[in-house]
Design a protein around this motif. Sequence first.
Motif, PDB file in Angstrom:
ATOM      1  N   ARG A 133       0.813  -1.219   0.000  1.00 37.82           N
ATOM      2  CA  ARG A 133       0.000   0.000   0.000  1.00 37.82           C
ATOM      3  C   ARG A 133       0.850   1.275   0.000  1.00 37.82           C
ATOM      4  O   ARG A 133       0.327   2.355  -0.213  1.00 37.82           O
ATOM      5  CB  ARG A 133      -0.929  -0.001   1.214  1.00 37.82           C
ATOM      6  CG  ARG A 133      -1.959  -1.120   1.187  1.00 37.82           C
ATOM      7  CD  ARG A 133      -3.032  -0.935   2.224  1.00 37.82           C
ATOM      8  NE  ARG A 133      -4.024  -2.000   2.168  1.00 37.82           N
ATOM      9  CZ  ARG A 133      -5.205  -1.978   2.784  1.00 37.82           C
ATOM     10  NH1 ARG A 133      -5.522  -0.928   3.530  1.00 37.82           N
ATOM     11  NH2 ARG A 133      -6.045  -2.991   2.679  1.00 37.82           N
ATOM     12  N   GLN A 134       2.120   1.141   0.281  1.00 36.23           N
ATOM     13  CA  GLN A 134       3.012   2.296   0.279  1.00 36.23           C
ATOM     14  C   GLN A 134       3.991   2.235  -0.883  1.00 36.23           C
ATOM     15  O   GLN A 134       5.112   2.727  -0.793  1.00 36.23           O
ATOM     16  CB  GLN A 134       3.771   2.363   1.610  1.00 36.23           C
ATOM     17  CG  GLN A 134       2.874   2.544   2.809  1.00 36.23           C
ATOM     18  CD  GLN A 134       3.643   2.657   4.114  1.00 36.23           C
ATOM     19  OE1 GLN A 134       4.811   2.998   4.132  1.00 36.23           O
ATOM     20  NE2 GLN A 134       2.976   2.372   5.227  1.00 36.23           N
ATOM     21  N   GLY A 135       3.544   1.640  -1.980  1.00 36.88           N
ATOM     22  CA  GLY A 135       4.384   1.510  -3.160  1.00 36.88           C
ATOM     23  C   GLY A 135       4.701   2.850  -3.802  1.00 36.88           C
ATOM     24  O   GLY A 135       4.061   3.876  -3.535  1.00 36.88           O
ATOM     25  N   LYS A 182      -3.579   3.570   3.951  1.00 31.53           N
ATOM     26  CA  LYS A 182      -2.155   3.233   3.872  1.00 31.53           C
ATOM     27  C   LYS A 182      -1.611   2.782   5.228  1.00 31.53           C
ATOM     28  O   LYS A 182      -0.746   1.898   5.301  1.00 31.53           O
ATOM     29  CB  LYS A 182      -1.386   4.448   3.361  1.00 31.53           C
ATOM     30  CG  LYS A 182       0.085   4.235   3.175  1.00 31.53           C
ATOM     31  CD  LYS A 182       0.724   5.452   2.510  1.00 31.53           C
ATOM     32  CE  LYS A 182       0.530   6.702   3.340  1.00 31.53           C
ATOM     33  NZ  LYS A 182       1.246   7.867   2.777  1.00 31.53           N
ATOM     34  N   ALA A 183      -2.102   3.384   6.311  1.00 32.66           N
ATOM     35  CA  ALA A 183      -1.585   3.073   7.647  1.00 32.66           C
ATOM     36  C   ALA A 183      -2.294   1.889   8.297  1.00 32.66           C
ATOM     37  O   ALA A 183      -1.781   1.325   9.270  1.00 32.66           O
ATOM     38  CB  ALA A 183      -1.714   4.299   8.550  1.00 32.66           C
ATOM     39  N   ALA A 184      -3.462   1.498   7.776  1.00 33.25           N
ATOM     40  CA  ALA A 184      -4.259   0.451   8.423  1.00 33.25           C
ATOM     41  C   ALA A 184      -3.534  -0.897   8.528  1.00 33.25           C
ATOM     42  O   ALA A 184      -3.628  -1.559   9.572  1.00 33.25           O
ATOM     43  CB  ALA A 184      -5.588   0.284   7.691  1.00 33.25           C
ATOM     44  N   ILE A 187      -1.245  -1.002  11.648  1.00 32.59           N
ATOM     45  CA  ILE A 187      -2.005  -1.080  12.896  1.00 32.59           C
ATOM     46  C   ILE A 187      -2.577  -2.482  13.063  1.00 32.59           C
ATOM     47  O   ILE A 187      -2.541  -3.065  14.160  1.00 32.59           O
ATOM     48  CB  ILE A 187      -3.137  -0.041  12.917  1.00 32.59           C
ATOM     49  CG1 ILE A 187      -2.579   1.379  12.720  1.00 32.59           C
ATOM     50  CG2 ILE A 187      -3.938  -0.134  14.207  1.00 32.59           C
ATOM     51  CD1 ILE A 187      -1.680   1.838  13.841  1.00 32.59           C
ATOM     52  N   ASN A 188      -3.090  -3.027  11.965  1.00 32.29           N
ATOM     53  CA  ASN A 188      -3.646  -4.382  12.016  1.00 32.29           C
ATOM     54  C   ASN A 188      -2.572  -5.405  12.389  1.00 32.29           C
ATOM     55  O   ASN A 188      -2.817  -6.321  13.183  1.00 32.29           O
ATOM     56  CB  ASN A 188      -4.257  -4.733  10.656  1.00 32.29           C
ATOM     57  CG  ASN A 188      -4.822  -6.132  10.634  1.00 32.29           C
ATOM     58  OD1 ASN A 188      -5.707  -6.475  11.400  1.00 32.29           O
ATOM     59  ND2 ASN A 188      -4.292  -6.967   9.730  1.00 32.29           N
ATOM     60  N   ALA A 189      -1.368  -5.245  11.825  1.00 31.03           N
ATOM     61  CA  ALA A 189      -0.277  -6.169  12.142  1.00 31.03           C
ATOM     62  C   ALA A 189       0.107  -6.088  13.613  1.00 31.03           C
ATOM     63  O   ALA A 189       0.362  -7.115  14.269  1.00 31.03           O
ATOM     64  CB  ALA A 189       0.929  -5.864  11.249  1.00 31.03           C
ATOM     65  N   GLN A 310      -3.506   7.852  17.449  1.00 30.10           N
ATOM     66  CA  GLN A 310      -3.383   8.779  16.325  1.00 30.10           C
ATOM     67  C   GLN A 310      -4.237   8.316  15.145  1.00 30.10           C
ATOM     68  O   GLN A 310      -4.917   9.122  14.499  1.00 30.10           O
ATOM     69  CB  GLN A 310      -1.922   8.904  15.914  1.00 30.10           C
ATOM     70  CG  GLN A 310      -1.059   9.647  16.918  1.00 30.10           C
ATOM     71  CD  GLN A 310       0.400   9.726  16.496  1.00 30.10           C
ATOM     72  OE1 GLN A 310       0.812   9.116  15.503  1.00 30.10           O
ATOM     73  NE2 GLN A 310       1.180  10.474  17.244  1.00 30.10           N
ATOM     74  N   TRP A 311      -4.202   7.024  14.865  1.00 30.70           N
ATOM     75  CA  TRP A 311      -5.010   6.489  13.762  1.00 30.70           C
ATOM     76  C   TRP A 311      -6.498   6.660  14.061  1.00 30.70           C
ATOM     77  O   TRP A 311      -7.272   7.027  13.177  1.00 30.70           O
ATOM     78  CB  TRP A 311      -4.672   5.025  13.541  1.00 30.70           C
ATOM     79  CG  TRP A 311      -5.253   4.455  12.283  1.00 30.70           C
ATOM     80  CD1 TRP A 311      -4.677   4.389  11.046  1.00 30.70           C
ATOM     81  CD2 TRP A 311      -6.571   3.881  12.144  1.00 30.70           C
ATOM     82  NE1 TRP A 311      -5.532   3.817  10.144  1.00 30.70           N
ATOM     83  CE2 TRP A 311      -6.708   3.493  10.797  1.00 30.70           C
ATOM     84  CE3 TRP A 311      -7.622   3.654  13.023  1.00 30.70           C
ATOM     85  CZ2 TRP A 311      -7.855   2.884  10.301  1.00 30.70           C
ATOM     86  CZ3 TRP A 311      -8.778   3.062  12.532  1.00 30.70           C
ATOM     87  CH2 TRP A 311      -8.890   2.679  11.193  1.00 30.70           C
TER      88      TRP A 311
END
Length: 341
Positions: A133-135, A182-184, A187-189, A310-311
């Motif tokens: 997602r951060q490609g 992009k940040a999810a 957080i999930n990991a 923050q998320w």
Amino acid sequence: GLQHWSGAFAVIVFMALPPLYIGILIHFVPTVSVRTVEFFALPAFLLHSMWMLLIAAYLVPDTVDEGLPKTLRTVLYLDVLHLDQQEMAEGAAAQQVKDTTEALQEAQEALKQAMRGVLEHEATAGNVSSTGRQGEQQQQLEAQLRAEVVEAREQDLTAPSSSTRQEIRRAERTLDHFTLWKAAPEINANLSALSNPAVESWLSEKQREEIKSAYQHFLARCQELDLGICTSSLSEDEDARRTNRLSAMEVASSERPMVRVDASSVLGARGGYGYDDQQVYIDSRGHVNHEAPAEAVTSFDGTFTTDLPQWNQSALRLMQADSSPAANEECQIAERRQRSR
């Protein structure tokens, strides 16, 4: 009225009389002496000079804004020049607004299309990836959209338009959504790693309950914002189906972080043997390491003190903006996958 007759008299005297006078002079005065003819012709030149001065006086503009003499009321009445200029300016402004709006829409659609491509790849692979997602492509498209928003804001200062401002808000919503999307996975990991039974045995009962509650809260927001984290199929876990709990997609194996825990808090429970270090690191298979690893590391404090709050704040702002009366229409990026079961 009097002004009309005075104007007509001035035209006759200063414009029509000089050539008529010269014609009579040439015809009736014998050319005996050049000096004599020049003397008698002098009044005609004087009258002609007065005519030029009169024209100059008439052509002086009344005001700087109008730029046209008050006497030339025909052009000013028809407003030909002003209307043409106004139509040209309005046409140019409308075209500029259209170009800006289309540029914003194209940049948004390009970013959404790239996001859809990543989601399709994740669905095929069966896991979510923060790296995917951060490609580079996503970063370039995000930067392009941000540049278009800045340019549109600058244009809106000189040529305000409600359609431009509305499209700017849509673009900003898309950027906020992309940032959360992009940040999810990270957080999930982190939450997935903390939920590992091998890690839970190192945590207190209060911490375990807090992780479960926060994980479900996180997944609910991911589902509401369509971030592609929740599984599209029904959970195979009987307990999850009964309690209506959400489940997340698998984390990419290369992105599963190790969990750092405070060993001193559980030394008593473990008898104190082999755990002289204050901190240990537990991987996804439950192996305990005493040295800091090179790969990603998460912890309960780091996740619940910084990353997750923050998320959640960013997600809450986006959800509030979507539910406000002035919010724009929802701009979903993920095509809803067909639920087969």
